[in-house]
Each structure stands twice: as C-alpha cells, then as structure tokens.
Enzyme design. Structure first.
Site, mmCIF file in Angstrom:
data_model
loop_
_atom_site.group_PDB
_atom_site.id
_atom_site.type_symbol
_atom_site.label_atom_id
_atom_site.label_comp_id
_atom_site.label_asym_id
_atom_site.label_seq_id
_atom_site.Cartn_x
_atom_site.Cartn_y
_atom_site.Cartn_z
ATOM 1 N N LYS A 126 -22.913 -31.639 -14.390
ATOM 2 C CA LYS A 126 -23.561 -32.917 -14.125
ATOM 3 C C LYS A 126 -22.986 -34.034 -14.988
ATOM 4 O O LYS A 126 -23.062 -35.202 -14.643
ATOM 5 C CB LYS A 126 -25.079 -32.821 -14.360
ATOM 6 C CG LYS A 126 -25.429 -32.396 -15.768
ATOM 7 C CD LYS A 126 -26.916 -32.221 -15.964
ATOM 8 C CE LYS A 126 -27.452 -30.976 -15.328
ATOM 9 N NZ LYS A 126 -27.034 -29.701 -16.012
ATOM 10 N N HIS B 122 -33.256 -26.839 -23.713
ATOM 11 C CA HIS B 122 -32.353 -27.984 -23.896
ATOM 12 C C HIS B 122 -33.013 -28.924 -24.888
ATOM 13 O O HIS B 122 -34.136 -29.378 -24.637
ATOM 14 C CB HIS B 122 -32.081 -28.690 -22.569
ATOM 15 C CG HIS B 122 -30.884 -29.598 -22.627
ATOM 16 N ND1 HIS B 122 -30.789 -30.636 -23.522
ATOM 17 C CD2 HIS B 122 -29.726 -29.602 -21.931
ATOM 18 C CE1 HIS B 122 -29.624 -31.248 -23.365
ATOM 19 N NE2 HIS B 122 -28.954 -30.639 -22.405
ATOM 20 N N GLU C 14 -24.792 -24.824 -22.662
ATOM 21 C CA GLU C 14 -24.451 -25.675 -21.518
ATOM 22 C C GLU C 14 -23.982 -27.044 -22.007
ATOM 23 O O GLU C 14 -24.582 -28.074 -21.682
ATOM 24 C CB GLU C 14 -25.674 -25.849 -20.609
ATOM 25 C CG GLU C 14 -26.246 -24.557 -20.054
ATOM 26 C CD GLU C 14 -27.648 -24.742 -19.479
ATOM 27 O OE1 GLU C 14 -28.181 -25.865 -19.514
ATOM 28 O OE2 GLU C 14 -28.206 -23.742 -19.013
HETATM 29 N N1 PLP Z 1 -28.001 -28.435 -19.267
HETATM 30 C C1 PLP Z 1 -28.998 -29.066 -18.637
HETATM 31 C C2 PLP Z 1 -30.031 -28.246 -17.937
HETATM 32 C C3 PLP Z 1 -29.067 -30.470 -18.626
HETATM 33 O O1 PLP Z 1 -30.058 -31.083 -17.985
HETATM 34 C C4 PLP Z 1 -28.059 -31.209 -19.293
HETATM 35 C C5 PLP Z 1 -28.092 -32.672 -19.319
HETATM 36 O O2 PLP Z 1 -28.941 -33.317 -18.787
HETATM 37 C C6 PLP Z 1 -27.007 -30.501 -19.907
HETATM 38 C C7 PLP Z 1 -27.022 -29.122 -19.895
HETATM 39 C C8 PLP Z 1 -25.884 -31.204 -20.619
HETATM 40 O O3 PLP Z 1 -26.348 -31.850 -21.729
HETATM 41 P P1 PLP Z 1 -25.361 -32.586 -22.738
HETATM 42 O O4 PLP Z 1 -24.459 -33.437 -21.941
HETATM 43 O O5 PLP Z 1 -26.250 -33.338 -23.638
HETATM 44 O O6 PLP Z 1 -24.611 -31.506 -23.475
#
Ligand code: PLP
Length: 410
Positions: free
Chosen positions: A68, A196, A269
């Site tokens: 994402k 998270h 993640e």
């Molecule tokens: N995992 C989940 C379920 C998320 O919702 C997000 C970000 O919204 C991420 C991972 C990635 O987070 P970050 O970019 O802060 O590492």
C-alpha cells in the site's frame, strides 16, 4: 539469474550515482522542448540498501513489504528479487504480486476487514495468511476460505506515531479470548498475532508493549488448543530515525518474549522505511501569478512592488503525488534545480498543483527568488504514500517513474 526484474526495466547507473544526476540528465533532454512533464527518479539501489539494513538490524524478522505504501512496478520487482514477502491489502495487490510470480506463502493478506469476494479470491489463489480482529470476519472466513491461516490483529498504543491506525483496526486484549474461542468453535485455524504501532512510529517502546501483549495472546490461544507459530510486528518503522536504534529496543523484546528456539516465525510489514528516500520528484512551473500585498494582481511594473507575493502553479499536486500532504501529514520542501545567486531578492511564494481546486496547494510562506515558467523544482523523500494514492483528477495523468539501478547494487 534474475526472475522478477530485468536490466531493461531500469537505467543502469555507475558507482557514485545520486538521483539528482539522472534528474539533471532528464531535465537536460527535455529542456529543448515544451514537453516538461513532472517525473520521479526512483533509486532502486536505495531500496536494496534498505532491505540489507533491515535484515542486519532485525535478523530474526522477515520483511513482508507493505504494498500500500508504493506498489510501483520497479519497487515490487526488486523486492521480489531480494526474497522479501508482501503485505497485500486487497485482491488487486495480490494479483499484482502473483502476476510477477510471487508465491502465495510469501503473501499475507493483512487487512482485517475484507470483502467476501476478495476472501474467495485469496482462497482460490492459495493465499492463506490473513488478519482479522472481529467476530464477523471469522464467520466470513469460516464460510469462504476453509484453508485460511488467520492472524489475530491486536490494538496498540499508537500515540507516538504520525498516522494512527488502532482507532480503526486491532482487537483490544480483553476481547481476544472470546475471538479465539469463537475461532475454535468455527474450526478456523489461528496461527499467530499481528499488530501495527501506527505509521511513522517514533517510540520503539510501542513495539515492546505490543510484543509483550502478543505473548499474552499466544498463551491464551493454548487454552483453546492452538499452538501459534507466527508473530507479525507490522510496519511503522520511520524513514528518518535510525532503524538500528529502533532495533536495539525491539530485538531484546523479541528475545525475551519469543526467544529463539520457541518455534515462532517473526515477520514485519514495513512500508515507508523501504521506499521514502528512494524517490525524488521533479515538477515544472507551468504558470505564475504575482499578488501585491494589497491583494490585487500585478500591473506589470515589478519594481514598484518589491514585497509582492508570487503564486507558482506546477504540474503535480495534492490530487497526484502530493496527496501525502493530506493522507500522510507530509510537508514537502522544494529544492531549486537552478542554484540562485546569493544577491537575488527573495519573495514570499506559494506552490499550487495544476487542478482547478483551490485545496490543491503544496506549500505556502516559502521565501524564494523569482522563478520563471519552465523552471524546475525538486523534492526528495517522495517514495512513501505518494504514487500509491495519486489520482487522475481533472485529467492530469499520474507522474511517470524513471528507475535507476547502481551497477554495484545490481
Ligand atoms: N501494515 C499495515 C496493516 C498497514 O496498515 C500499514 C500502513 O498503513 C503498513 C503495514 C505499513 O506501514 P508503514 O508504512 O508505516 O511501515
């Protein structure tokens, strides 16, 4: 032999390369024409370095890159090549990574609230690891994905993070026992716990608390006959704080609550940590308007108005790559491509995107020398939550990406 990425997918660059070199080359190429579209330069060598640093800093943790954050082709290909897993939030993200050959066991469908048709899609395509945080999701999964391996997402203290997520996702600890009991009754396999701590987490202690909470849920699960084997510590790793410093707090917590030899696999993640600094953006000034301090327009006689404000309109904005201003609390700072001379006067200036919406403002109260239509502005650290949510509002196309790979990294 590379499987996922070929040399034809990027520009090979030599040792000592900085993204700015390729930007200058592209700007030089187009400067003879009127075709001065905004563009990104993505340094895939930077992504490779981030991956190696992640593995070194958190040696027990396998990264599942959060698509994402930036699902652009080059990023996904290089991370697949490096053996990373992927955190997908939807059918389209699963299709994208499976389309380049990523195996289902390297995918976690990490969205606790999924559409039934997309759960069925995951089932059909062999994606088994999925997160949940509520009863209804368990019922949906039990009916539509008999082979699912579910991961219980717990809520966190995300108060030290720039984007908080636990207001929307994560089961409070006090409801975990009930969820595990329900899963057991529905014959749903629960393999582990995820959390998270919120995106852009500045406090590694948030991970420690959540790791300790996860341990409690592992213990609860044994009451229902589950022998969990997966801990997912999510994303949140910031791009601007040393991962080493974060890891110095996270690793001991992992060793304390999930010691080596406890047969628990640990994944994460990470999103922004991997891509933020790899992307630089160049935008071109397409229009300009001078406003006198009394609010009226210019009469063409600039000398009379040394205190004028200048509005610059550029060819990417908040409906495009600068959506990070709204969705990611970002404050992008422009760098002038042409170095100004020190004696040039500075004017209070604002930057605007190309759409017809007045919300489409990138920055204000900048002190800049006078710039001209056709000049370029550059922005660093534009890889996280930028291209991912960019739209084509008003018919403006998404900004194209030039991928560069330093030969040594390749
Ligand atoms: N995992 C989940 C379920 C998320 O919702 C997000 C970000 O919204 C991420 C991972 C990635 O987070 P970050 O970019 O802060 O590492």
């Amino acid at each position: 032999m590379p499987k996922y990425i070929q040399e034809s997918d990027f520009t090979m660059v030599e040792e000592g390369f900085v993204a700015r070199d390729l930007m200058e080359e592209i700007i030089n190429d187009v400067s003879q024409t009127d075709d001065r579209d905004a563009f990104f330069v993505a340094d895939l060598g930077d992504v490779v370095r981030k991956h190696l640093r992640f593995l070194k800093a958190l040696p027990r943790v396998k990264p599942f890159y959060a698509m994402k954050c930036n699902s652009s082709r080059g990023v996904v290909q290089i991370l697949a090549e490096l053996g990373a897993g992927f955190d997908c939030a939807s059918k389209a993200e699963i299709e994208l990574v499976q389309g380049i050959g990523v195996k289902p066991e390297n995918i976690i469908y990490a969205n606790p609230c999924k559409q039934i048709s997309q759960i069925k899609f995951a089932a059909k395509n062999g994606v088994q690891m999925m997160t949940f945080d509520n009863e209804v999701e368990l019922s949906k999964v039990s009916r539509n994905h008999p082979n699912a391996k579910m991961v219980l997402r717990i809520a966190t203290d995300d108060s030290k993070s720039s984007a908080r997520l636990s207001v929307k996702f994560g089961a409070p600890l006090k409801s975990c026992r009930h969820l595990l009991e329900m899963a057991k009754n529905l014959n749903v396999d629960v393999i582990g716990v995820s959390f998270h701590v919120g995106s852009g987490c500045m406090d590694p202690k948030a991970y420690v608390q959540s790791i300790s909470d996860a341990r409690m849920v592992f213990e609860m699960a044994t009451e229902f006959g589950y022998k969990m084997w997966l801990l997912d510590i999510g994303g949140g790793f910031p791009e601007n704080v040393s991962l080493k410093q974060m890891a110095a707090v996270i690793n001991p917590a992992l060793d304390l609550y999930f010691p080596e030899g406890s047969a628990v696999e640990i994944i994460a993640e990470p999103g922004r940590y991997y891509v933020a600094s790899a992307f630089s953006l160049a935008v071109n000034i397409i229009a300009k308007k001078e406003v006198r301090l009394d609010g009226s327009g210019s009469d063409g006689n600039e000398e009379n108005y040394p205190n004028k404000n200048i509005m610059y309109y550029v060819n990417d904005g908040v409906y495009g790559s600068f959506n990070c201003i709204f969705f990611d609390h970002a404050h992008p700072k422009p760098i002038l491509q042409k170095k100004p001379s020190p004696d040039q006067p500075l004017y209070s200036s604002s930057l605007w995107g190309p759409t017809c919406d007045a919300l489409d403002q990138i920055a204000e109260h900048l002190q800049l020398p006078e710039l001209q239509v056709g000049d370029w502005l550059l922005f660093d650290n534009m890889g996280a939550y930028t291209v991912a949510a960019s739209s084509t509002f008003n018919g403006f196309q998404q900004t194209c990406i030039h991928y560069a790979m330093p030969r040594a990294a390749w």
